[in-house]
Design an enzyme around this catalytic site. Sequence first.
Site, PDB file in Angstrom:
ATOM      1  N   PHE A  64      34.213  39.540  60.408  1.00  0.00           N
ATOM      2  CA  PHE A  64      32.963  40.140  59.936  1.00  0.00           C
ATOM      3  C   PHE A  64      33.175  41.625  59.681  1.00  0.00           C
ATOM      4  CE2 PHE A  64      29.177  42.592  61.157  1.00  0.00           C
ATOM      5  CZ  PHE A  64      28.228  42.061  60.309  1.00  0.00           C
ATOM      6  N   ASP A 109      37.446  32.828  45.378  1.00  0.00           N
ATOM      7  CA  ASP A 109      38.220  32.696  46.613  1.00  0.00           C
ATOM      8  C   ASP A 109      37.333  32.141  47.727  1.00  0.00           C
ATOM      9  OD1 ASP A 109      39.734  32.984  48.921  1.00  0.00           O
ATOM     10  OD2 ASP A 109      40.486  34.961  48.367  1.00  0.00           O
ATOM     11  N   TYR A 134      26.445  45.127  67.609  1.00  0.00           N
ATOM     12  CA  TYR A 134      27.229  43.900  67.777  1.00  0.00           C
ATOM     13  C   TYR A 134      26.912  43.226  69.108  1.00  0.00           C
ATOM     14  CZ  TYR A 134      29.850  45.970  63.896  1.00  0.00           C
ATOM     15  OH  TYR A 134      30.208  46.541  62.702  1.00  0.00           O
ATOM     16  N   ILE A 178      30.868  45.129  57.879  1.00  0.00           N
ATOM     17  CA  ILE A 178      29.582  45.581  57.339  1.00  0.00           C
ATOM     18  C   ILE A 178      29.640  47.082  57.058  1.00  0.00           C
ATOM     19  CG2 ILE A 178      28.639  45.949  59.660  1.00  0.00           C
ATOM     20  CD1 ILE A 178      25.878  45.091  58.546  1.00  0.00           C
ATOM     21  N   GLN A 216      20.979  54.107  57.380  1.00  0.00           N
ATOM     22  CA  GLN A 216      21.334  53.796  58.761  1.00  0.00           C
ATOM     23  C   GLN A 216      20.208  54.202  59.701  1.00  0.00           C
ATOM     24  OE1 GLN A 216      25.207  55.558  59.465  1.00  0.00           O
ATOM     25  NE2 GLN A 216      26.155  54.284  57.901  1.00  0.00           N
ATOM     26  N   GLY A 217      20.103  53.475  60.806  1.00  0.00           N
ATOM     27  CA  GLY A 217      19.088  53.775  61.808  1.00  0.00           C
ATOM     28  C   GLY A 217      17.737  53.154  61.531  1.00  0.00           C
TER      29      GLY A 217
END
Length: 172
Positions: A82, A50, A131, A84, A91-92
Amino acid sequence: MTVRLRALERDDLPLVHRLTNDSKIMTYWFSEPFEALVELRDIYDRHVHDLTERRFVITDDVESVGIVELIGIDAVHRTTEFQIIVAPEHQGHGHASAATVLALDYAFRVLNLHKVHLVVDVENAAAIRIYRRAGFVEEGTLREEFFADGRYHDALRMGILQREHLAQATAG
Protein backbone atom coordinates in the site's frame (compact mmCIF):
# COMPACT_ATOMS: atom_id res chain seq x y z
CA MET A 1 -16.88 15.66 2.86
CA THR A 2 -17.19 12.37 1.00
CA VAL A 3 -13.91 10.73 0.12
CA ARG A 4 -13.91 8.35 -2.83
CA LEU A 5 -11.38 6.37 -4.83
CA ARG A 6 -11.55 6.12 -8.59
CA ALA A 7 -9.23 4.55 -11.11
CA LEU A 8 -6.26 6.66 -12.15
CA GLU A 9 -6.76 7.95 -15.69
CA ARG A 10 -4.18 9.36 -18.09
CA ASP A 11 -5.75 12.81 -17.54
CA ASP A 12 -4.75 12.57 -13.85
CA LEU A 13 -1.04 12.43 -14.61
CA PRO A 14 -0.49 16.18 -14.06
CA LEU A 15 -1.65 15.65 -10.44
CA VAL A 16 0.74 12.70 -10.06
CA HIS A 17 3.51 14.80 -11.63
CA ARG A 18 2.91 17.64 -9.15
CA LEU A 19 2.93 15.28 -6.16
CA THR A 20 5.93 13.19 -7.20
CA ASN A 21 8.01 16.29 -7.88
CA ASP A 22 7.45 17.73 -4.39
CA SER A 23 10.70 17.15 -2.48
CA LYS A 24 8.99 17.07 0.95
CA ILE A 25 6.55 14.37 -0.18
CA MET A 26 9.18 12.29 -1.93
CA THR A 27 11.46 12.30 1.12
CA TYR A 28 8.75 10.25 2.84
CA TRP A 29 8.51 8.02 -0.22
CA PHE A 30 12.30 7.53 -0.14
CA SER A 31 12.54 8.71 -3.69
CA GLU A 32 14.11 11.49 -5.68
CA PRO A 33 11.62 14.21 -6.73
CA PHE A 34 12.51 13.96 -10.37
CA GLU A 35 9.98 12.63 -12.82
CA ALA A 36 9.06 14.16 -16.15
CA LEU A 37 5.44 14.23 -17.27
CA VAL A 38 6.36 12.43 -20.50
CA GLU A 39 7.97 9.68 -18.39
CA LEU A 40 4.77 9.34 -16.34
CA ARG A 41 2.75 9.02 -19.55
CA ASP A 42 5.08 6.28 -20.80
CA ILE A 43 4.83 4.43 -17.46
CA TYR A 44 1.04 4.78 -17.47
CA ASP A 45 0.78 3.43 -21.02
CA ARG A 46 3.02 0.45 -20.18
CA HIS A 47 1.17 -0.42 -16.96
CA VAL A 48 -2.47 0.37 -17.73
CA HIS A 49 -3.26 -3.35 -18.17
CA ASP A 50 -0.92 -4.61 -15.44
CA LEU A 51 -2.93 -6.82 -13.08
CA THR A 52 -0.26 -6.62 -10.37
CA GLU A 53 -1.15 -3.04 -9.48
CA ARG A 54 -4.13 -0.80 -8.89
CA ARG A 55 -3.75 2.98 -8.86
CA PHE A 56 -6.49 5.28 -7.62
CA VAL A 57 -7.14 9.00 -7.35
CA ILE A 58 -8.50 10.22 -4.02
CA THR A 59 -11.36 12.66 -4.52
CA ASP A 60 -13.57 14.63 -2.17
CA ASP A 61 -16.77 16.47 -2.99
CA VAL A 62 -14.83 19.10 -4.94
CA GLU A 63 -11.52 17.91 -6.38
CA SER A 64 -8.76 15.32 -6.64
CA VAL A 65 -6.61 15.44 -3.51
CA GLY A 66 -4.12 12.58 -3.84
CA ILE A 67 -3.33 9.08 -5.01
CA VAL A 68 -3.43 5.57 -3.55
CA GLU A 69 -1.60 2.58 -4.97
CA LEU A 70 -1.72 -1.16 -4.41
CA ILE A 71 1.46 -2.42 -6.02
CA GLY A 72 3.14 -5.77 -6.43
CA ILE A 73 -0.13 -7.65 -6.11
CA ASP A 74 0.84 -11.29 -5.69
CA ALA A 75 -1.93 -13.70 -6.73
CA VAL A 76 -0.25 -16.74 -5.15
CA HIS A 77 0.44 -15.29 -1.71
CA ARG A 78 -2.49 -12.83 -1.98
CA THR A 79 -0.46 -9.83 -0.79
CA THR A 80 0.16 -6.27 -1.92
CA GLU A 81 2.01 -3.13 -0.86
CA PHE A 82 0.00 0.00 0.00
CA GLN A 83 1.18 3.53 -0.86
CA ILE A 84 -0.59 6.87 -0.48
CA ILE A 85 0.08 10.55 -1.15
CA VAL A 86 -2.29 13.33 -0.12
CA ALA A 87 -1.43 16.77 -1.48
CA PRO A 88 0.05 18.95 1.28
CA GLU A 89 -2.78 21.50 1.08
CA HIS A 90 -5.31 18.70 1.79
CA GLN A 91 -3.47 17.01 4.65
CA GLY A 92 -5.00 17.06 8.11
CA HIS A 93 -8.61 16.91 6.86
CA GLY A 94 -9.21 13.15 7.06
CA HIS A 95 -8.57 12.32 3.41
CA ALA A 96 -5.72 9.90 4.14
CA SER A 97 -7.63 8.02 6.84
CA ALA A 98 -10.73 7.62 4.69
CA ALA A 99 -8.75 6.67 1.57
CA THR A 100 -6.74 4.09 3.51
CA VAL A 101 -9.91 2.35 4.70
CA LEU A 102 -11.38 2.46 1.18
CA ALA A 103 -8.21 0.96 -0.29
CA LEU A 104 -8.21 -1.79 2.34
CA ASP A 105 -11.86 -2.55 1.60
CA TYR A 106 -10.97 -2.86 -2.08
CA ALA A 107 -7.93 -5.05 -1.40
CA PHE A 108 -9.77 -7.41 0.93
CA ARG A 109 -13.36 -7.41 -0.36
CA VAL A 110 -12.81 -7.03 -4.12
CA LEU A 111 -9.38 -8.57 -4.72
CA ASN A 112 -9.75 -11.07 -1.83
CA LEU A 113 -6.16 -10.48 -0.72
CA HIS A 114 -4.85 -11.99 2.51
CA LYS A 115 -2.42 -9.23 3.56
CA VAL A 116 -1.63 -5.60 2.81
CA HIS A 117 1.72 -4.22 3.93
CA LEU A 118 3.54 -0.90 3.74
CA VAL A 119 6.86 0.70 4.55
CA VAL A 120 6.90 4.07 6.33
CA ASP A 121 9.65 6.35 7.61
CA VAL A 122 9.87 6.04 11.40
CA GLU A 123 9.84 9.85 11.55
CA ASN A 124 6.47 10.12 9.77
CA ALA A 125 4.39 10.09 12.97
CA ALA A 126 1.21 11.38 11.32
CA ALA A 127 1.19 8.56 8.76
CA ILE A 128 1.97 5.94 11.41
CA ARG A 129 -1.03 7.14 13.48
CA ILE A 130 -3.30 6.85 10.43
CA TYR A 131 -2.04 3.34 9.65
CA ARG A 132 -2.46 2.16 13.26
CA ARG A 133 -6.03 3.50 13.38
CA ALA A 134 -6.74 1.61 10.15
CA GLY A 135 -5.55 -1.59 11.84
CA PHE A 136 -1.98 -1.94 10.57
CA VAL A 137 0.47 -3.41 13.07
CA GLU A 138 4.22 -3.00 13.17
CA GLU A 139 6.05 -6.03 11.85
CA GLY A 140 9.60 -4.78 12.18
CA THR A 141 12.09 -1.97 11.79
CA LEU A 142 14.20 -1.78 8.66
CA ARG A 143 17.45 -0.16 9.77
CA GLU A 144 18.88 2.56 7.51
CA GLU A 145 16.64 1.25 4.75
CA PHE A 146 16.47 4.35 2.54
CA PHE A 147 18.68 7.27 1.62
CA ALA A 148 16.69 10.48 1.28
CA ASP A 149 17.29 14.15 1.99
CA GLY A 150 21.02 13.55 2.48
CA ARG A 151 20.88 10.76 5.08
CA TYR A 152 19.78 7.21 5.77
CA HIS A 153 16.36 6.61 7.33
CA ASP A 154 14.97 3.76 9.36
CA ALA A 155 11.57 2.52 8.25
CA LEU A 156 8.76 0.50 9.75
CA ARG A 157 7.20 -2.41 7.94
CA MET A 158 3.52 -2.57 8.89
CA GLY A 159 0.84 -4.99 7.81
CA ILE A 160 -2.81 -5.90 8.17
CA LEU A 161 -4.52 -9.21 7.45
CA GLN A 162 -7.88 -9.62 5.75
CA ARG A 163 -9.51 -11.13 8.86
CA GLU A 164 -8.25 -8.22 11.00
CA HIS A 165 -9.67 -5.62 8.64
CA LEU A 166 -13.01 -7.38 8.26
CA ALA A 167 -13.34 -7.80 12.05
CA GLN A 168 -12.52 -4.12 12.57
CA ALA A 169 -15.03 -3.08 9.88
CA THR A 170 -17.75 -5.23 11.47
CA ALA A 171 -17.01 -3.90 14.98
CA GLY A 172 -16.77 -0.28 14.01
